[in-house]
Design a protein around this motif. Structure first.
Motif, short mmCIF file in Angstrom:
data_model
loop_
_atom_site.label_atom_id
_atom_site.label_comp_id
_atom_site.label_asym_id
_atom_site.label_seq_id
_atom_site.Cartn_x
_atom_site.Cartn_y
_atom_site.Cartn_z
N ILE B 78 -30.20 -92.82 17.48
CA ILE B 78 -30.11 -91.80 18.54
C ILE B 78 -28.68 -91.31 18.68
O ILE B 78 -28.43 -90.09 18.71
N LEU B 91 -34.91 -82.14 20.75
CA LEU B 91 -35.55 -82.27 22.06
C LEU B 91 -35.91 -80.92 22.68
O LEU B 91 -36.60 -80.87 23.69
N ARG B 97 -39.69 -87.58 23.94
CA ARG B 97 -38.67 -88.55 23.51
C ARG B 97 -39.35 -89.76 22.89
O ARG B 97 -38.82 -90.36 21.95
N PHE B 272 -34.24 -94.63 26.50
CA PHE B 272 -34.07 -93.26 25.99
C PHE B 272 -34.72 -92.25 26.92
O PHE B 272 -34.19 -91.16 27.14
N ARG B 273 -35.87 -92.62 27.50
CA ARG B 273 -36.56 -91.68 28.40
C ARG B 273 -35.78 -91.42 29.67
O ARG B 273 -35.88 -90.36 30.27
#
Lengths: 311, 277
Positions: B78, B91, B97, B272-273
């Motif tokens: 990432i 994105l 995600r 990540f979310r």
């Protein structure tokens, strides 16, 4: 009127600092809109909000009638094409492989890849992207933004790295998109290049909305000085008319070969032109409203250079 | 599902193009063959001696190597995309995600699984061909357990790398954290447990707790799965004696291995979310 973008009291805060505050804008569908502002004005923040990449701290936002963070966010993003500033790709893939990969992620038909590469004029599409010039990368960026035939295009500095011919082709493409009812939002610093192609402008400064509206309306409302250029007849002595302009019109003309250029207040425009028409030694008169760059400088309190190189 | 497979496929091809897959497979094969051939050199013998002893040695070796490779191939998953500027572009697509990170995790885990199966697997099959007494159903079963658990161990560390990558703001920091995670889990963890056991004087509570504490480290779970499956006498007697006080139900070990295989990835997904660009 249908709106592609509607923001009301929109704000984005990072810690204690507001990147965007109380911004209310509307963008009618099918128009080409310039998103203008200096670095840190909030342009990128506004684009990221429209894409749903960041959450607003305040206010409401609807893009193509949908909430970028709502349940339909993913479907919304399929209807938007985005070209980031300094677009980056995977250097180990070719342009064609990159576009084919992104087409799957965009849920666009694979058949579009070849057409789009041709449309943006990307030669050497089978070469690895790491060997591309900035201009080629920008063309590929534009091609990926067009994947899936989006209704709304958000283009951040789209002509960066393009040569004059490619820039002209880009604006022809924008005109074609506009003719097909697509909405195009262009964020750019090159105002002189952008001006002839815009229907509307949104001007941001310090995270706040400074002005928005049709370009002509904004220029008329600002009532900024107009620029007049006169061309002297062959062999004419420009000194008397220069003196007259200094004394009677309060102008400070700049002489270049057989032309004189000067600014006069908006209110004095007609009277000055009427008087100039009576001058025997003139063969041409050109009157120009304030450029977008001067309008931007006046609204945003930014210094702006004069002439055709204004940005 | 198609975007996840597409992202996984790209990661897999990238690792293949970058020669990671080939290098790891080759390394695993050479190490496996080396251990099998020279493993009994201390006893004055060369050549393929015992299949189970070879597998036990491979387990010890894999416990060091696979976590390191898992962390190395995925630490920039990432943060690398963020630094290069491709994350915002990805994105902006109709892609969640979860799909993005799942595709990347799947790709990296796939590379490790393929390398494990081809590298260790090919070497072990070669050993089997050269040692007729090893051609038994139980040997194949042990090989299957080894490859499966090694793949899950790889997935566990690829997931940890994804978590680190989602949290770190710079690639260099992510690399540092990945190495720190390896050092703590591979080197430090067991030493700390042993020290606790020694200083506590081996009282009953400690001895009862110790086997469960081993489950808190995916590397120990991997060792347990394989060494318990192989049983005593396969060159794993020290480890067996330390853990023999507690009989691990096979279902518990399988559940722990699966939990470690996918748990770190799920944490990475959550991290990540929650993050903003």
């Amino acid at each position: 009127m249908r709106h592609a973008i509607e923001a009301s009291g929109l704000g984005k805060r990072y810690g204690d600092a507001w990147a965007l505050r109380e911004v209310s804008v509307t963008v009618p569908a099918g128009e080409v809109v310039g998103l203008l502002g200096h670095n840190g004005a909030g342009k990128s923040t506004l684009i990221k909000l429209m894409l749903g990449l960041i959450r607003p701290s305040d206010g409401r936002l609807a893009v193509l009638g949908a909430d970028p963070f709502g349940a339909e966010a993913r479907r919304l993003r399929a209807r938007i094409g985005y070209l980031p500033e300094n677009v980056a790709f995977y250097g180990n893939l070719s342009g064609r492989e990159t576009l084919a990969y992104l087409a799957v992620l965009k849920r666009a038909p694979a058949g579009e890849v070849g057409d789009l590469l041709e449309r943006v004029g990307l030669a050497a599409a089978d070469r690895r992207v790491r060997t591309y010039s900035n201009g080629m990368r920008q063309r590929l960026g534009l091609a990926q933004a067009l994947l899936g035939d989006p209704e709304l295009l958000l283009l951040d500095e789209p002509t960066s790295g393009l040569d004059p011919a490619a820039t002209r082709e880009f604006f022809e493409l924008v005109a074609a998109l506009r003719a097909r009812g697509r909405t195009v939002v262009i964020s750019s610093h090159v105002l002189a290049e952008l001006e002839p192609h815009l229907d509307r402008a949104i001007i941001l400064g310090g995270g706040r909305l400074l002005a928005q509206g049709a370009v002509g309306e904004l220029q008329a409302a600002a009532r900024l000085p107009v620029t007049i250029t006169v061309r002297l007849a062959d062999g004419a002595d420009g000194a008397p008319i220069e003196a007259w302009l200094r004394e009677r019109a309060g102008a400070a003309p700049t002489r270049r070969a057989d032309t004189l250029e000067f600014d006069v207040p908006h209110a004095a425009k007609l009277e000055t032109v009427r008087r100039l028409l009576q001058a025997p030694q003139l063969v041409d008169i050109d009157v120009r409203e304030a450029t977008l760059a001067r309008l931007y400088a006046a609204i945003g309190a930014e210094p702006a250079p004069r002439g055709r190189s204004e940005t | 599902m198609r975007p996840i497979l597409s992202i996984a496929g790209k990661e897999f091809r990238d690792d293949f193009r970058g020669r990671w897959t080939l290098a790891i497979t080759g390394l695993f094969a050479v190490l496996a063959l080396g251990i099998a051939y020279f493993g009994a050199a201390a006893a004055g013998r060369l050549g393929f001696v015992s299949f189970n002893a070879t597998l036990a040695s491979l387990t010890t070796l894999a416990a060091f190597v696979i976590p390191l490779i898992g962390l190395l191939i995925a630490y920039d998953t990432i943060v690398g995309e963020r630094e290069s500027g491709t994350l915002a572009l990805l994105l902006s697509y109709p892609l969640s995600r979860a799909e993005l990170i799942a595709g990347k995790f799947l790709g990296h885990s796939g590379v490790l699984a393929v390398a494990t199966a081809l590298g260790f697997g090919a070497a072990v099959v070669l050993i089997q061909l050269m040692t007729p007494e090893a051609r038994t159903w139980s040997a194949w079963r042990h090989l299957g357990v080894f490859v499966g658990s090694a793949s899950l161990l790889g997935a566990s560390f690829a997931g940890m790398a994804c978590l680190i990558s989602a949290l770190a703001r710079e690639k260099a920091r992510a690399a540092g954290l990945a190495l720190l995670a390896w050092f703590v889990l591979v080197m430090l963890f067991d030493l700390v447990l042993l020290a606790l056991l020694v200083f506590s004087g081996g009282n009953a509570m400690e001895r009862a707790l110790y086997p469960y504490l081993l489950l808190a480290n995916p590397i120990d779970v991997f060792r347990l799965v394989n060494l318990v499956a192989l049983g005593a006498g396969a060159g794993n007697d020290v480890f067996m004696s330390m853990t023999a006080a507690h009989a691990y139900p096979p279902a518990l070990l399988v559940a722990a291995m699966l939990a470690w295989g996918f748990g770190p990835f799920l944490l990475a997904l959550l991290a990540f979310r929650r993050q903003e660009l």
